[in-house]
Design a protein around this motif. Structure first.
Motif, PDB file in Angstrom:
ATOM      1  N   ASP A  11     -69.390  -9.186   4.976  1.00 27.27           N
ATOM      2  CA  ASP A  11     -68.565 -10.657   4.949  1.00 27.27           C
ATOM      3  C   ASP A  11     -67.616 -11.066   3.882  1.00 27.27           C
ATOM      4  O   ASP A  11     -67.231 -11.961   3.318  1.00 27.27           O
ATOM      5  CB  ASP A  11     -69.538 -11.591   5.370  1.00 27.27           C
ATOM      6  N   MET A  12     -67.890 -10.305   2.674  1.00 26.09           N
ATOM      7  CA  MET A  12     -67.300  -9.831   1.130  1.00 26.09           C
ATOM      8  C   MET A  12     -67.357  -8.790   0.913  1.00 26.09           C
ATOM      9  O   MET A  12     -68.644  -7.936   1.143  1.00 26.09           O
ATOM     10  CB  MET A  12     -68.077 -10.756   0.762  1.00 26.09           C
ATOM     11  N   ILE A  13     -66.360  -8.501   0.660  1.00 24.88           N
ATOM     12  CA  ILE A  13     -66.230  -6.666   0.043  1.00 24.88           C
ATOM     13  C   ILE A  13     -65.211  -6.964  -1.115  1.00 24.88           C
ATOM     14  O   ILE A  13     -64.007  -7.578  -1.515  1.00 24.88           O
ATOM     15  CB  ILE A  13     -64.511  -6.193   1.120  1.00 24.88           C
ATOM     16  N   THR A  14     -65.000  -5.491  -1.918  1.00 26.94           N
ATOM     17  CA  THR A  14     -64.588  -4.535  -3.120  1.00 26.94           C
ATOM     18  C   THR A  14     -63.006  -4.316  -2.575  1.00 26.94           C
ATOM     19  O   THR A  14     -64.325  -2.563  -2.720  1.00 26.94           O
ATOM     20  CB  THR A  14     -65.539  -5.353  -4.228  1.00 26.94           C
ATOM     21  N   ILE A  15     -63.314  -3.920  -4.036  1.00 27.14           N
ATOM     22  CA  ILE A  15     -61.839  -3.034  -4.546  1.00 27.14           C
ATOM     23  C   ILE A  15     -61.365  -3.293  -5.933  1.00 27.14           C
ATOM     24  O   ILE A  15     -62.258  -3.918  -6.677  1.00 27.14           O
ATOM     25  CB  ILE A  15     -60.717  -2.700  -3.673  1.00 27.14           C
ATOM     26  N   HIS A  16     -61.624  -2.079  -6.271  1.00 25.84           N
ATOM     27  CA  HIS A  16     -60.775  -2.591  -8.048  1.00 25.84           C
ATOM     28  C   HIS A  16     -59.264  -2.708  -8.088  1.00 25.84           C
ATOM     29  O   HIS A  16     -58.927  -1.663  -7.101  1.00 25.84           O
ATOM     30  CB  HIS A  16     -61.339  -0.739  -8.618  1.00 25.84           C
ATOM     31  N   THR A  17     -59.335  -3.308  -8.790  1.00 24.33           N
ATOM     32  CA  THR A  17     -57.963  -3.817  -9.078  1.00 24.33           C
ATOM     33  C   THR A  17     -56.545  -2.840  -9.413  1.00 24.33           C
ATOM     34  O   THR A  17     -56.037  -2.646  -9.788  1.00 24.33           O
ATOM     35  CB  THR A  17     -57.640  -5.364  -9.839  1.00 24.33           C
ATOM     36  N   ALA A  77     -53.923  -9.074  -7.805  1.00 27.97           N
ATOM     37  CA  ALA A  77     -54.545  -9.150  -7.017  1.00 27.97           C
ATOM     38  C   ALA A  77     -53.672 -10.693  -6.665  1.00 27.97           C
ATOM     39  O   ALA A  77     -54.276 -10.523  -5.027  1.00 27.97           O
ATOM     40  CB  ALA A  77     -56.072  -9.800  -7.389  1.00 27.97           C
ATOM     41  N   ARG A  78     -53.808 -11.739  -6.788  1.00 34.45           N
ATOM     42  CA  ARG A  78     -53.391 -12.940  -5.567  1.00 34.45           C
ATOM     43  C   ARG A  78     -51.746 -12.598  -5.762  1.00 34.45           C
ATOM     44  O   ARG A  78     -51.406 -13.243  -4.646  1.00 34.45           O
ATOM     45  CB  ARG A  78     -53.211 -13.864  -7.288  1.00 34.45           C
ATOM     46  N   GLU A  79     -51.388 -11.960  -6.696  1.00 35.57           N
ATOM     47  CA  GLU A  79     -49.865 -11.570  -5.829  1.00 35.57           C
ATOM     48  C   GLU A  79     -50.240 -10.653  -4.215  1.00 35.57           C
ATOM     49  O   GLU A  79     -49.355 -10.470  -3.486  1.00 35.57           O
ATOM     50  CB  GLU A  79     -48.788 -10.639  -7.106  1.00 35.57           C
ATOM     51  N   CYS A  80     -51.408  -9.825  -4.852  1.00 38.12           N
ATOM     52  CA  CYS A  80     -50.962  -8.286  -3.800  1.00 38.12           C
ATOM     53  C   CYS A  80     -52.194  -9.143  -2.540  1.00 38.12           C
ATOM     54  O   CYS A  80     -52.119  -8.332  -1.630  1.00 38.12           O
ATOM     55  CB  CYS A  80     -51.733  -7.522  -4.468  1.00 38.12           C
ATOM     56  N   GLY A  81     -52.097 -10.514  -2.426  1.00 32.26           N
ATOM     57  CA  GLY A  81     -52.960 -10.645  -1.162  1.00 32.26           C
ATOM     58  C   GLY A  81     -54.599 -11.094  -1.061  1.00 32.26           C
ATOM     59  O   GLY A  81     -54.858 -11.549  -0.138  1.00 32.26           O
ATOM     60  N   LEU A  82     -55.139 -10.371  -2.370  1.00 28.05           N
ATOM     61  CA  LEU A  82     -56.354 -10.990  -2.113  1.00 28.05           C
ATOM     62  C   LEU A  82     -56.849 -11.785  -2.081  1.00 28.05           C
ATOM     63  O   LEU A  82     -56.026 -12.838  -2.529  1.00 28.05           O
ATOM     64  CB  LEU A  82     -56.591  -9.581  -3.467  1.00 28.05           C
ATOM     65  N   THR A  83     -58.251 -12.620  -1.225  1.00 27.75           N
ATOM     66  CA  THR A  83     -59.024 -13.281  -1.566  1.00 27.75           C
ATOM     67  C   THR A  83     -59.132 -13.975  -3.064  1.00 27.75           C
ATOM     68  O   THR A  83     -59.176 -15.164  -3.449  1.00 27.75           O
ATOM     69  CB  THR A  83     -59.989 -13.802  -0.726  1.00 27.75           C
ATOM     70  N   GLY A  84     -60.088 -13.020  -3.767  1.00 30.33           N
ATOM     71  CA  GLY A  84     -59.676 -13.551  -4.802  1.00 30.33           C
ATOM     72  C   GLY A  84     -60.095 -12.476  -6.457  1.00 30.33           C
ATOM     73  O   GLY A  84     -60.539 -10.345  -5.859  1.00 30.33           O
ATOM     74  N   VAL A  85     -61.370 -12.583  -7.099  1.00 37.14           N
ATOM     75  CA  VAL A  85     -62.071 -11.649  -7.861  1.00 37.14           C
ATOM     76  C   VAL A  85     -62.921 -11.194  -8.251  1.00 37.14           C
ATOM     77  O   VAL A  85     -63.895 -12.664  -8.238  1.00 37.14           O
ATOM     78  CB  VAL A  85     -61.154 -10.968  -9.111  1.00 37.14           C
TER      79      VAL A  85
END
Length: 234
Positions: A81-87, A147-155
């Motif tokens: 339901d939630m996934i992380t990547i490294h910015t 991250a915002r500019e690349c379309g991620l939901t948040g940080v």
């Protein structure tokens, strides 16, 4: 209102599920990190969802764009339901991760949150090689804007950085804050906050592991976290 996520940092699937079962009726989110996922695999996501929890898959993906795209797509298909990547993986990697999310969503009809890790809450300026004049909060804000500019939901960020990130990226930009402590603790976290402080700062999700799972009564500890969060929200 902010939501509590309990980190299931356990070496076996059985011990993690036993803890999750004991916390039913308190937190609605469970975090599956590197240790648990490595030993239990995607099945742990299914088992936790079967218990009624939402699952934060905290793998912090960072690799070449194509690899991360596939990893995020697979995570969506597995039920996260939630996934992380490294910015710090860069813009092309973050854009590929978003594409993987969209592909997984097209397959499943589900669209999990995709968050970019800014600077780990275990780190301070002493742990990083920063350009002269740059601080950890400045670096975290820089990553959040990308991250915002690349379309991620948040940080994922420290509670100390939430206000500036929300100001720059908008109130709808999700901030998840690890390192939540009821009081000062002697462990590997550094840039920490209490539940009330994190909620006041504007964090949307608060992650706590050991302060809950290592407590004499994990259920009572989780309840105390939730009470402090709710009090600040009033």
């Amino acid at each position: 209102m902010a939501e509590l996520v309990v980190a299931l940092d356990f070496p076996t699937k059985e011990s993690a599920l036993e803890m999750a079962q004991s916390l039913k009726g308190t937190a609605t989110w469970m975090k599956v990190g590197l240790e648990l996922y490595t030993t239990a695999g995607p099945e742990i996501i299914y088992e936790l969802r079967k218990l009624g929890f939402r699952v934060f898959l905290d793998q912090k993906f960072m690799d070449i764009p194509n690899t991360v795209q596939g990893a995020v797509r697979s995570a969506v298909r597995a039920g996260a339901d939630m996934i992380t990547i490294h910015t710090c993986g860069g813009r092309r990697m973050m854009e590929a991760a978003r594409k993987g999310l969209e592909e997984g969503a097209a397959d499943t009809g589900r669209s999990p949150l995709l968050l970019g890790v800014t600077v780990l809450t275990s780190m301070t300026e002493d742990d990083l090689v920063l350009p002269e004049g740059m601080t950890v909060p400045t670096l975290a804000l820089q990553y959040a804007k990308a991250a915002r500019e690349c379309g991620l939901t948040g940080v994922v960020c420290s509670g100390h950085e939430v206000e500036s990130i929300k100001s720059a990226c908008g109130d709808d930009f999700v901030c998840l804050t690890p390192g939540i402590r009821l009081a000062s603790a002697d462990d590997d976290q550094r840039r920490v906050m209490t539940p009330a402080q994190a909620v006041a700062a504007g964090s949307n999700y608060l992650v706590a592991g050991r302060p809950i799972t290592k407590a004499d009564s994990p259920r009572d500890a989780a309840t105390l976290f939730l009470e402090q969060m709710a009090a600040e929200s009033l």
